[in-house]
Design an enzyme around this catalytic site. Structure first.
Site, PDB file in Angstrom:
ATOM      1  N   ARG A  74       0.818  -1.218   0.000  1.00 44.11           N
ATOM      2  CA  ARG A  74       0.000   0.000   0.000  1.00 44.11           C
ATOM      3  C   ARG A  74       0.847   1.262   0.000  1.00 44.11           C
ATOM      4  NH1 ARG A  74      -5.048  -1.827   3.901  1.00 44.11           N
ATOM      5  NH2 ARG A  74      -6.363  -2.518   2.169  1.00 44.11           N
TER       6      ARG A  74
ATOM      7  N   LYS B 246     -17.617 -17.785   2.412  1.00 43.99           N
ATOM      8  CA  LYS B 246     -19.057 -17.668   2.641  1.00 43.99           C
ATOM      9  C   LYS B 246     -19.835 -17.047   1.494  1.00 43.99           C
ATOM     10  CE  LYS B 246     -18.908 -17.530   7.618  1.00 43.99           C
ATOM     11  NZ  LYS B 246     -18.999 -16.724   8.827  1.00 43.99           N
TER      12      LYS B 246
ATOM     13  N   GLY C  52      -8.978  -8.978  -0.384  1.00 45.58           N
ATOM     14  CA  GLY C  52      -7.719  -9.010   0.349  1.00 45.58           C
ATOM     15  C   GLY C  52      -6.991 -10.337   0.227  1.00 45.58           C
TER      16      GLY C  52
ATOM     17  N   GLY D 189     -12.245  -4.660   1.485  1.00 48.85           N
ATOM     18  CA  GLY D 189     -13.652  -4.347   1.737  1.00 48.85           C
ATOM     19  C   GLY D 189     -14.208  -3.343   0.745  1.00 48.85           C
TER      20      GLY D 189
HETATM   21  P1  ADP Z   1     -11.129 -12.290  -0.258  1.00 50.39           P
HETATM   22  O1  ADP Z   1     -10.432 -11.665   0.925  1.00 50.39           O
HETATM   23  O2  ADP Z   1     -10.215 -12.466  -1.426  1.00 50.39           O
HETATM   24  O3  ADP Z   1     -12.398 -11.557  -0.603  1.00 50.39           O
HETATM   25  P2  ADP Z   1     -12.495 -14.214   1.412  1.00 50.39           P
HETATM   26  O4  ADP Z   1     -12.083 -13.453   2.639  1.00 50.39           O
HETATM   27  O5  ADP Z   1     -13.906 -14.176   1.019  1.00 50.39           O
HETATM   28  O6  ADP Z   1     -11.565 -13.770   0.173  1.00 50.39           O
HETATM   29  O7  ADP Z   1     -12.140 -15.752   1.602  1.00 50.39           O
HETATM   30  C1  ADP Z   1     -10.854 -16.179   1.926  1.00 50.39           C
HETATM   31  C2  ADP Z   1     -10.872 -17.321   2.902  1.00 50.39           C
HETATM   32  O8  ADP Z   1     -11.700 -18.379   2.451  1.00 50.39           O
HETATM   33  C3  ADP Z   1      -9.496 -17.892   3.070  1.00 50.39           C
HETATM   34  O9  ADP Z   1      -9.072 -17.724   4.409  1.00 50.39           O
HETATM   35  C4  ADP Z   1      -9.654 -19.385   2.713  1.00 50.39           C
HETATM   36  O10 ADP Z   1      -8.900 -20.227   3.551  1.00 50.39           O
HETATM   37  C5  ADP Z   1     -11.131 -19.603   2.912  1.00 50.39           C
HETATM   38  N1  ADP Z   1     -11.614 -20.745   2.128  1.00 50.39           N
HETATM   39  C6  ADP Z   1     -11.616 -20.891   0.798  1.00 50.39           C
HETATM   40  N2  ADP Z   1     -12.082 -22.103   0.447  1.00 50.39           N
HETATM   41  C7  ADP Z   1     -12.376 -22.762   1.597  1.00 50.39           C
HETATM   42  C8  ADP Z   1     -12.903 -24.056   1.911  1.00 50.39           C
HETATM   43  N3  ADP Z   1     -13.195 -24.913   0.942  1.00 50.39           N
HETATM   44  N4  ADP Z   1     -13.073 -24.363   3.217  1.00 50.39           N
HETATM   45  C9  ADP Z   1     -12.773 -23.498   4.194  1.00 50.39           C
HETATM   46  N5  ADP Z   1     -12.285 -22.254   3.962  1.00 50.39           N
HETATM   47  C10 ADP Z   1     -12.081 -21.887   2.687  1.00 50.39           C
HETATM   48 MG    MG Z   2     -10.810 -11.831   3.065  1.00 54.22          MG
END
Ligand code: ADP
Ligand code: MG
Length: 398
Positions: free
Chosen positions: A40, A202, A355, A378
């Site tokens: 950043r 999620k 992130g 976010g």
């Molecule tokens: P981003 O920050 O890129 O938006 P998220 O925060 O939504 O992504 O999701 C990232 C998290 O999702 C990671 O910590 C990863 O370990 C978890 N994750 C991805 N696939 C699975 C899975 N099949 N089971 C449990 N956790 C998962």
């Molecule tokens: Mg995340």
């Protein structure tokens, strides 16, 4: 609505002026005070250079960590000042206050060619409540306002939105402009085929993104744990995989309304738990064992997602395909990252938002091979949900 940008200002509006710049210098720091990821800070430098080159005097505001509206030595920006100075090659003067006569005096005394960094905006009691009085005081720190803090633009705070109402011109910096161009371009006018990849843990956190993207994409590829909630909706058993029981109906509705655009993994990498990677194995999606859980998309799915990415002209990715922090469950995420990097080479626009996805791409040393890796976790998510970001909305219209 297009926003006025720093690049649109004539040089005369910058020369000798105190340019109040809101940056996102909220970098991770370890216990001994060392910055562990300077992405950043680096991303902020082009805007500072642009201002300095035109004889402007950058006065920098940023938040850092989560102090509760009062000074807390754990969250001083001082170490960031040192890193910024060594990375940009200009002297960085650090001021221990932010909204005081002393700070205003420092802005007037800043020598040409130097940068003034003021202390953490979250030490100020009215910052997070977007107090108008505080915004007016912050406006006295500069002759114009540049917001380059995309990562903080989803917050209506005094130093992001409030001050932009008090000090004009209020314009988007180079990084902000780039973020809005890439993310906004993908939503408003994507080149087709437009392929989006969504993952993470999620559905609930991504539902509005799914709804925003589904009508616009040619294909929406699903990965991560959220695939399992869709599987449940399709009637498959998912063992101990992460499922959101209260979102199964919603998942069913999305499957029913999306035609063939919503694509789910057809195979899965499973294991008893995520620390049992040495026993990981691939199964078809309708054969996840009762005592195991899906921790990544399977290799067949990774291959077909890579093919879809290779044929796209616009690729937007948010959320890892699996538990990428724990190999071998990083394979699906890496396959997507590599396919996107290759796709960039073949002329596609490739955008990474989120992130954890950005961290995965950086960790795989592929960030430079993407068209754009968003610096806002976010903020990029809210932008992709189609929401107006308060820090952007407050800027002058173009
Ligand atoms: P981003 O920050 O890129 O938006 P998220 O925060 O939504 O992504 O999701 C990232 C998290 O999702 C990671 O910590 C990863 O370990 C978890 N994750 C991805 N696939 C699975 C899975 N099949 N089971 C449990 N956790 C998962
Ligand atoms: Mg995340």
């Amino acid at each position: 609505m297009k926003k006025k940008t720093l690049r649109s200002l004539p040089d005369s509006q910058l020369c000798s002026k105190r340019v109040l710049v809101r940056l996102d210098l909220n970098v991770p720091i370890d216990d001994s005070g060392h910055v562990t990821d300077d992405t950043r800070i680096r991303a902020s430098i082009p805007t500072l250079e642009y201002i300095l080159k035109r004889g402007g005097r950058p006065i920098v505001l940023s938040h850092f960590g989560r102090p509760k509206g009062k000074p807390d030595p754990r969250y001083t920006l001082q170490p960031v000042a040192d890193v910024l100075e060594s990375l940009c090659g200009h002297r960085v003067v650090f001021c221990e206050t932010t909204d005081t006569d002393e700070a205003i005096k420092a802005t007037h005394e800043l020598p040409h060619g130097e940068i003034l960094l003021l202390e953490n905006t979250r030490f100020l009691v009215g910052e997070e409540s977007n107090d108008e009085g505080l915004a007016r005081t912050l406006a006295e720190l500069g002759d114009l306002f540049v917001n380059d803090a995309f990562g903080a633009a989803h917050r209506a705070h005094a130093s992001t939105a409030g001050v932009a109402h008090q000090l004009h011109p209020a314009v988007a910096g180079l990084l902000m402009e780039r973020e809005l161009d890439y993310l906004g371009g993908a939503l408003a006018d994507p080149k087709h085929p437009f392929v989006a990849i969504l993952g993470g843990s999620k559905i609930s956190g991504k539902i509005d993104v799914i709804r925003e993207l589904l009508p616009k994409v040619d294909a929406l590829l699903i990965g991560g744990a959220m695939a399992c909630t869709f599987y449940k909706a399709m009637g498959y058993e998912v063992g101990n995989s992460l499922v959101e029981p209260d979102r199964i109906d919603l998942a069913r509705e999305l499957i029913d309304t999306s035609g063939t655009r919503l694509i789910l993994p057809h195979d899965a990498m499973v294991a008893r738990n995520m620390d049992d990677g040495s026993n990981a194995h691939t199964v078809k999606r309708d054969a996840i064992p009762a005592d195991e859980a899906m921790f990544d998309i399977g290799p067949g799915t990774a291959q077909s997602y890579a093919r879809a990415i290779a044929s796209a002209k616009t690729v937007l990715w948010n959320g890892p395909m699996g538990v990428f922090e724990k190999p071998p469950f990083d394979a699906g995420t890496l396959a997507v990252a590599r396919a996107m990097a290759d796709s960039t080479d073949h002329g596609a626009i490739t955008i990474v938002g989120g992130g954890d996805s950005a961290a995965a791409v950086t960790g795989a040393r592929l960030a430079a091979r993407m068209s754009h890796v968003s610096t806002g976790g976010g903020a990029s998510l809210e932008f992709l949900e189609g929401k107006e970001l308060p820090g952007v909305a407050a800027l002058d219209d173009a």
